[in-house]
Write an enzyme that holds these catalytic residues in place. Sequence first.
Site, PDB file in Angstrom:
ATOM      1  CE1 TYR A  59      -4.241  -1.328  -0.338  1.00  0.00           C
ATOM      2  CE2 TYR A  59      -3.333  -3.228   1.068  1.00  0.00           C
ATOM      3  CZ  TYR A  59      -4.218  -2.472   0.062  1.00  0.00           C
ATOM      4  OH  TYR A  59      -5.470  -3.415  -0.003  1.00  0.00           O
ATOM      5  CD  GLN A  92     -16.277  -1.063  -7.202  1.00  0.00           C
ATOM      6  OE1 GLN A  92     -15.899  -2.317  -6.891  1.00  0.00           O
ATOM      7  NE2 GLN A  92     -16.554  -0.810  -8.401  1.00  0.00           N
ATOM      8  CG  ASN A  93     -11.371   3.981  -8.200  1.00  0.00           C
ATOM      9  OD1 ASN A  93     -11.387   2.577  -8.407  1.00  0.00           O
ATOM     10  ND2 ASN A  93     -11.418   4.708  -9.085  1.00  0.00           N
ATOM     11  CG  HIS A 110     -14.068  -1.064  -1.730  1.00  0.00           C
ATOM     12  ND1 HIS A 110     -13.951  -1.581  -2.894  1.00  0.00           N
ATOM     13  CD2 HIS A 110     -15.105  -1.689  -1.360  1.00  0.00           C
ATOM     14  CE1 HIS A 110     -14.882  -2.244  -3.415  1.00  0.00           C
ATOM     15  NE2 HIS A 110     -15.624  -2.308  -2.028  1.00  0.00           N
ATOM     16  N   GLY A 176     -15.932   2.181 -15.513  1.00  0.00           N
ATOM     17  CA  GLY A 176     -14.591   1.473 -15.073  1.00  0.00           C
ATOM     18  C   GLY A 176     -14.556   0.647 -14.050  1.00  0.00           C
ATOM     19  CB  THR A 177     -16.707  -1.096 -11.824  1.00  0.00           C
ATOM     20  OG1 THR A 177     -16.742  -2.073 -11.012  1.00  0.00           O
ATOM     21  CG2 THR A 177     -18.092  -0.695 -12.240  1.00  0.00           C
TER      22      THR A 177
END
Length: 234
Positions: A59, A92-93, A110, A176-177
């Site tokens: 990360y 979701q990014n 997320h 974009g998912t």
Amino acid sequence: MATDPAVSSVVVLSGAGISAESGLQTFRGSDGLWEGHSVFEVATPEAWRADPGKVLRFYNMRRDQVRAAQPNAAHRALAELERRCRVDIVTQNIDDLHERAGSSRVLHLHGEVLYARSTVKPDWLYHLGERNIELGDHCDFGGQLRPHVVWFGEDVPELARAADLVRSADVLIVVGTSLAVYPAAGLIHQAPRAAQRYLVNPELPAVDGLAAFECIAETAGAGVPRLVERLLEA
Ligand code: NAD
């Protein structure tokens, strides 16, 4: 499109693909890995328990990439749309490219990689600024800090709020998912029957429930600005 926010509400569900043209790899590239790693090695509570140093390094690299990336035409077009009507982005990014483009109503399903979270008080967050997280970095209560991201197998605390937003949409834009990560993917089924639905993705996901969508098989950088222009002209 009506410009009265009480009349017109656009909800955007965005995924990793909207940031691809900003240089951030999607998670399901053709090899099914995220930056060369299986998600089970780096994005699960089990991975954290087995090797927290490896998870932190992963990360820390993602965070460095996010800092170096810039919003692209798709992020900017959605920010521009917000000047004309109410736009809620459910992403979701874990990057902050929507915010840096100028969108002000962004819900991160997320989590956000630029924040650290306490492992003993889960709602205790720290903005990292230019810092990363290392083993031995503790919160004010003495617990190790972890990335503020939702790992596979963890609850999604913002899910109910996201579902409420989708239920309020006059226009739903899904961009974009892969619609492969649940429960986020299930949100498309929450849109009201009358909502206009659009999906922008160069590879249309092979999932049920897309019959009511106008599918635009383009990259986000090309398809989203064109769609926004159409909506503003309507
Ligand atoms: P995914 O990787 O599963 O799917 C990406 C989708 O984007 C694919 O359907 C692909 O066809 C599409 N795509 C690729 N290039 C595109 C482009 N230029 N324009 C439009 N679409 C494009 O992504 P997901 O569905 O968001 O699920 C992945 C999970 O991994 C999320 O939970 C997210 O938290 C995490 N993730 C986040 C980031 C980020 O924050 N930028 C990056 C990678 C992974």
